[in-house]
Scaffold this motif. Structure first.
Motif, PDB file in Angstrom:
ATOM      1  N   LEU A  13      10.726   0.963  -7.267  1.00  0.00           N
ATOM      2  CA  LEU A  13      10.273   1.756  -5.985  1.00  0.00           C
ATOM      3  C   LEU A  13       9.159   1.125  -4.916  1.00  0.00           C
ATOM      4  O   LEU A  13       9.343   1.246  -3.897  1.00  0.00           O
ATOM      5  N   ALA A  14       8.061   0.496  -5.775  1.00  0.00           N
ATOM      6  CA  ALA A  14       7.119  -0.143  -4.861  1.00  0.00           C
ATOM      7  C   ALA A  14       7.753  -1.273  -4.066  1.00  0.00           C
ATOM      8  O   ALA A  14       7.315  -1.558  -2.929  1.00  0.00           O
ATOM      9  N   ALA A  15       8.688  -2.146  -4.936  1.00  0.00           N
ATOM     10  CA  ALA A  15       9.424  -3.166  -4.272  1.00  0.00           C
ATOM     11  C   ALA A  15      10.092  -3.056  -3.088  1.00  0.00           C
ATOM     12  O   ALA A  15      10.106  -3.724  -1.901  1.00  0.00           O
ATOM     13  N   THR A  16      10.767  -1.652  -3.076  1.00  0.00           N
ATOM     14  CA  THR A  16      11.787  -0.998  -2.050  1.00  0.00           C
ATOM     15  C   THR A  16      10.883  -1.023  -0.807  1.00  0.00           C
ATOM     16  O   THR A  16      11.285  -1.418   0.107  1.00  0.00           O
ATOM     17  N   ILE A  42       0.805  -1.173   0.138  1.00  0.00           N
ATOM     18  CA  ILE A  42      -0.048  -0.019   0.165  1.00  0.00           C
ATOM     19  C   ILE A  42       0.895   1.226  -0.016  1.00  0.00           C
ATOM     20  O   ILE A  42       0.519   2.248  -0.806  1.00  0.00           O
ATOM     21  N   VAL A  43       1.802   1.066   0.835  1.00  0.00           N
ATOM     22  CA  VAL A  43       2.764   2.602   0.956  1.00  0.00           C
ATOM     23  C   VAL A  43       3.452   2.631  -0.447  1.00  0.00           C
ATOM     24  O   VAL A  43       3.781   3.779  -0.979  1.00  0.00           O
ATOM     25  N   GLY A  44       3.970   1.550  -0.884  1.00  0.00           N
ATOM     26  CA  GLY A  44       4.797   1.658  -2.177  1.00  0.00           C
ATOM     27  C   GLY A  44       3.968   2.029  -3.329  1.00  0.00           C
ATOM     28  O   GLY A  44       4.553   2.928  -4.037  1.00  0.00           O
ATOM     29  N   LEU A  45       2.895   1.522  -3.390  1.00  0.00           N
ATOM     30  CA  LEU A  45       1.906   1.909  -4.443  1.00  0.00           C
ATOM     31  C   LEU A  45       1.519   3.585  -4.352  1.00  0.00           C
ATOM     32  O   LEU A  45       1.626   4.322  -5.156  1.00  0.00           O
ATOM     33  N   GLY A  46       1.387   3.960  -2.906  1.00  0.00           N
ATOM     34  CA  GLY A  46       0.925   5.399  -2.809  1.00  0.00           C
ATOM     35  C   GLY A  46       2.345   6.282  -2.984  1.00  0.00           C
ATOM     36  O   GLY A  46       2.073   7.362  -3.611  1.00  0.00           O
ATOM     37  N   LEU A  47       3.434   5.678  -2.749  1.00  0.00           N
ATOM     38  CA  LEU A  47       4.681   6.505  -3.073  1.00  0.00           C
ATOM     39  C   LEU A  47       4.829   6.632  -4.777  1.00  0.00           C
ATOM     40  O   LEU A  47       5.117   7.769  -5.287  1.00  0.00           O
ATOM     41  N   VAL A  48       4.806   5.553  -5.373  1.00  0.00           N
ATOM     42  CA  VAL A  48       4.608   5.729  -6.953  1.00  0.00           C
ATOM     43  C   VAL A  48       3.450   6.719  -7.513  1.00  0.00           C
ATOM     44  O   VAL A  48       3.661   7.339  -8.088  1.00  0.00           O
ATOM     45  N   ILE A  49       2.340   6.524  -6.778  1.00  0.00           N
ATOM     46  CA  ILE A  49       1.180   7.641  -7.444  1.00  0.00           C
ATOM     47  C   ILE A  49       1.681   9.065  -6.939  1.00  0.00           C
ATOM     48  O   ILE A  49       1.759   9.851  -7.872  1.00  0.00           O
TER      49      ILE A  49
END
Length: 155
Positions: free
Chosen positions: A134-137, A106-113
């Motif tokens: 980035l999401a995997a990180t 959730i946080v990774g996808l949010g960071l990508v968005i």
């Protein structure tokens, strides 16, 4: 499952425990994420030409430059993951690895968005799919921090 002692704790003590979890995530997550991100980009970018010596140099470069700078980009996502994990621990008494995976995703996808990147999964000629890395990180860092926090919590 909550024990009798957990049910009797006051709200301020629960808030402090959530904040301590956030602090652990903010202290540990960004450096772990920086190393993971840099080495992942190197592995994807170098492809078949990767060698151990090159990865060692990239790792050393990451320790010197990326880790100190990682707090600029990684502190807020780490705090968000830590808050989710800490809140879940205080509400249900336990946090499993599956929840840590979901929180990291959730946080990774949010960071990508928030970063304005598109959701492309395939590499382009210009380089690896940085949104996936980035999401995997975030996912890897969250699970790593969860494991650290879990071991500290059990003591």
């Amino acid at each position: 499952m909550r024990t009798g002692g957990d049910a009797r704790r006051s709200i301020p003590s629960r808030v402090v425990r959530v904040l301590l979890t956030v602090l652990i995530f903010v202290a540990v997550g960004p450096p772990v994420g920086a190393m993971f991100f840099m080495l992942s980009v190197a592995l994807v970018g170098l492809g078949r030409d990767v060698d151990l010596g090159g990865l060692v140099w990239i790792g050393l470069f990451s320790l010197i430059y990326a880790v100190p700078l990682s707090y600029l980009l990684g502190a807020v996502p780490a705090a968000a993951s830590g808050f989710l994990v800490g809140l879940k621990r205080e509400l249900s008494g336990t946090v499993g690895w599956r929840f840590a995976l979901v929180a990291g995703a959730i946080v990774g996808l949010g960071l990508v968005i928030i970063s304005g990147q598109s959701f492309r999964l395939a590499s382009t000629e210009s380089g690896p799919p940085s949104n996936v890395i980035l999401a995997a990180t975030c996912l890897f860092s969250t699970v790593f921090c969860w494991a650290v926090e879990r071991n500290l919590h059990s003591r």
